[in-house]
Enzyme design. Structure first.
Site, PDB file in Angstrom:
ATOM      1  N   GLU A 207       0.818  -1.215   0.000  1.00 48.32           N
ATOM      2  CA  GLU A 207       0.000   0.000   0.000  1.00 48.32           C
ATOM      3  C   GLU A 207       0.853   1.268   0.000  1.00 48.32           C
ATOM      4  OE1 GLU A 207      -3.212   0.013   2.779  1.00 48.32           O
ATOM      5  OE2 GLU A 207      -3.927  -1.937   2.139  1.00 48.32           O
ATOM      6  N   LYS A 339     -15.710  -1.141   3.030  1.00 50.64           N
ATOM      7  CA  LYS A 339     -15.060  -1.517   1.767  1.00 50.64           C
ATOM      8  C   LYS A 339     -16.127  -2.043   0.815  1.00 50.64           C
ATOM      9  CE  LYS A 339     -10.652  -3.189   3.744  1.00 50.64           C
ATOM     10  NZ  LYS A 339     -10.087  -4.383   4.413  1.00 50.64           N
TER      11      LYS A 339
HETATM   12  P1  PGA Z   1      -6.729  -5.830   2.516  1.00 54.38           P
HETATM   13  O1  PGA Z   1      -6.095  -4.844   3.583  1.00 54.38           O
HETATM   14  O2  PGA Z   1      -7.279  -5.045   1.421  1.00 54.38           O
HETATM   15  O3  PGA Z   1      -5.569  -6.713   2.121  1.00 54.38           O
HETATM   16  O4  PGA Z   1      -7.788  -6.616   3.273  1.00 54.38           O
HETATM   17  C1  PGA Z   1      -6.699  -3.666   3.995  1.00 54.38           C
HETATM   18  C2  PGA Z   1      -7.162  -3.741   5.427  1.00 54.38           C
HETATM   19  O5  PGA Z   1      -7.019  -4.775   6.095  1.00 54.38           O
HETATM   20  O6  PGA Z   1      -7.720  -2.781   5.928  1.00 54.38           O
HETATM   21 ZN    ZN Z   2      -8.021  -3.903   8.003  1.00 50.85          ZN
END
Ligand code: PGA
Ligand code: ZN
Length: 430
Positions: A207, A339
Site C-alpha cells: 500500500e 469496503k
Molecule cells: P486488505 O487490507 O485489502 O488486504 O484486506 C486492507 C485492510 O485490512 O484494511
Molecule cells: Zn483492516
C-alpha cells in the site's frame, strides 16, 4: 432530470496495483453516457466477505483470471439490468442480488456484481452531468474526510516483516484537509529518511508504506514517534498513531502469534497487549485488534479503551449490515471499516455507512491492498459525509489518485466544502 436507460453492459479484464487480474465493468446508457466500475481486491480478506470469483485455472494468470465473472457480467447481469432506469441504483443492485441468489454473491461473483454496480453509479453521474459525490449524495455530501495514512506496511502486505499490518498516521490537529496532507507528507518522508539511515527501509509495501526490517514492534513505534518529532510535530498533539492489527491473520487454534518476536498469546494476553500499547503510545485508533471470531476479546477490548480510542471493525464486520447490527447490539467496537467489495454493491455499502452513523459510530471508508487507478471511494466518502478515509500510504498512484481526487473535489466545491478533522471524535490520545 431526463430518464436515461441502461443500454449495454460489458466487462474486460484489467490489472490491479499488484499486477493481478481484476474486473472492469462498462455500462452505456441510451443517452450516450458511459460509466466504468473498477474492482479492487484484498490480501488479508475476512472470512465473512462476499466472494470474489476467480477462474482458479492453474497456469492461467496464476489461477487469478476473472473471465468467468466477466462472462457473468456480459450474459446474466446484462440481461437483468439492460432497460432499467440508471438512476434507480437500489433497484438495479437489488435485482443483481436476487439474480445471484446466494448470501455471499458467490454464484455470479461479488467482483462481477460490484463492477456493474459502480459502473451504473458512474454512468448515472455522467448522464446527470454531476460529479459522482454530488450524484451519490444527492447534493448533501460536503465533508472532506480526515485521512488515515499508512507510514509502515507489514503483515500480508510485506511478507510478515512485522505482524502488525499497518502503522498509520492521523493528523489529529489538522484544521483542513490540506494541512492533514502537509503533516502526512512531512512525517512520511521523515520516516523514510530515518529508516534508510538505520538500514531498516527495504522498499515499499503493497500500500506504499515502507517495507520494514525491524526486530520488534516497539522499534516500529519508536521510528514513527521519532519521525513525527523530526518533521517538527508533537506526537499525540499534532499527529497520532493509528494501527490496523488485522488480527484475524494472527489467530490460530485460539491463540495469537507474533512471528517477529516469536511470541504466542491467549486471547486475554493479546487483548492486554493491545490495551498496553494504547496506554504506552499516542494511539487514537485501532482496527481489528482481535480476530473476527474472538467476540469476547472484542467486547473486553472495547469496554477497556472504547471511550478514548476509536475501535474499528474490518474483518469483524466486512461492511455487512447484519454483522454491523450485531456489533452495535453487543458493543463490540465503535467504528466500522467500509469496503465496497466486502459486500458487493454500492447500495449495501451506503446502507452500512448510514447504519453506522445512526448508531453514533464512525464509518471509515477504505481502499483495498490491491487497488486500481480509480477514485470512487473518495467520492463515496464525501457523498456520505463519512468523515474518515483510509487508502494506504502517501506514495504510488493507485493511492495518490484518491488523495488527489479529494483535493479536486474540495477545489470544485469551494466554500461549500466542510472539514471536521478529528475534533468531532470523543476519543483523544491516550
Ligand atoms: P486488505 O487490507 O485489502 O488486504 O484486506 C486492507 C485492510 O485490512 O484494511
Ligand atoms: Zn483492516
Amino acid at each position: 432530470m431526463p430518464l436515461a436507460k441502461i443500454k449495454h453492459v460489458d466487462a474486460i479484464q484489467i490489472f490491479d496495483s499488484r499486477g493481478n487480474p481484476t474486473l472492469e465493468a462498462i455500462v452505456s446508457l441510451d443517452d450516450g453516457a458511459v460509466g466504468r466500475g473498477l474492482v479492487p481486491s484484498g490480501a488479508s480478506t475476512g472470512q465473512f466477505e462476499a466472494v470474489e470469483l476467480r477462474d482458479c485455472i492453474p497456469g492461467q494468470y496464476r489461477g487469478k483470471s476473472v473471465f468467468k465473472a466477466i462472462e457473468h457480467v456480459k450474459s446474466e447481469l446484462a440481461a437483468a439490468v439492460v432497460g432499467m432506469d440508471v438512476t434507480e441504483q437500489e433497484a438495479v443492485d437489488r435485482r443483481m442480488i436476487e439474480l445471484d441468489g446466494t448470501p455471499d454473491k458467490s454464484r455470479l461473483g461479488a467482483n462481477a456484481i460490484l463492477g456493474v454496480s459502480m459502473a451504473v453509479a458512474n454512468a448515472g453521474a455522467a448522464s446527470s452531468g454531476q460529479p459522482l459525490y454530488e450524484y451519490l449524495g444527492k447534493g448533501s455530501g460536503t465533508l472532506i474526510p480526515l485521512p488515515e495514512i499508512q507510514i509502515i506496511g507489514g503483515g500480508a502486505h510485506a511478507n510478515w516483516r512485522t505482524d502488525v499490518q499497518d502503522f498509520l498516521l492521523i493528523a489529529i490537529n489538522a484544521q483542513s484537509y490540506d494541512q492533514a496532507l502537509r503533516v502526512t507528507h512531512d512525517v512520511y518522508h521523515a520516516a523514510g529518511k530515518l529508516m534508510a539511515e538505520r538500514g531498516s527501509q527495504m522498499g515499499l509495501a503493497d500500500e506504499g508504506g515502507y517495507w520494514p526490517d525491524f526486530e520488534s514492534h516497539d522499534q516500529a513505534f519508536a521510528v514513527l514517534l521519532q519521525a513525527i518529532e523530526q518533521a517538527g510535530y508533537e506526537p499525540g498533539k499534532d499527529a497520532a498513531i493509528c494501527l490496523d492489527i488485522a488480527a484475524s491473520d494472527l489467530f490460530h487454534s485460539g491463540d495469537y502469534h507474533f512471528k517477529l518476536e516469536n511470541r504466542t498469546f491467549s486471547s486475554h494476553a493479546f487483548c492486554d497487549l493491545m490495551i498496553e500499547w494504547c496506554e504506552r503510545y499516542p494511539i487514537v485508533s485501532i482496527e481489528d485488534p482481535l480476530a473476527d471470531t474472538d467476540t469476547d476479546g472484542w467486547r473486553r477490548f472495547t469496554q477497556a479503551v472504547g471511550h478514548r480510542v476509536q475501535v474499528i471493525g474490518d474483518d469483524l464486520f466486512t461492511t455487512n449490515l447484519t454483522r454491523i447490527e450485531h456489533g452495535i447490539e453487543q458493543n463490540l467496537a465503535n467504528a466500522v471499516l467500509i469496503k465496497l467489495n466486502q459486500i458487493g454493491t454500492v447500495t449495501e455499502t451506503i446502507a452500512a455507512i448510514r447504519r453506522t452513523q445512526e448508531a453514533g459510530w464512525q464509518p471509515v471508508v477504505s481502499a483495498r491492498s490491491g487497488e486500481t487507478e480509480d477514485a470512487f471511494i473518495s467520492h463515496l466518502a464525501v457523498a456520505t459525509n463519512a468523515g474518515q478515509l483510509k487508502v494506504g500510504s502517501f506514495a504510488r498512484s493507485e493511492r495518490m489518485v484518491k488523495w488527489n481526487e479529494l483535493l479536486r473535489i474540495q477545489h470544485s466545491m469551494g466554500a461549500r466544502a466542510t472539514w471536521q478533522g478529528w475534533s468531532h471524535q470523543s476519543s483523544a490520545p491516550c
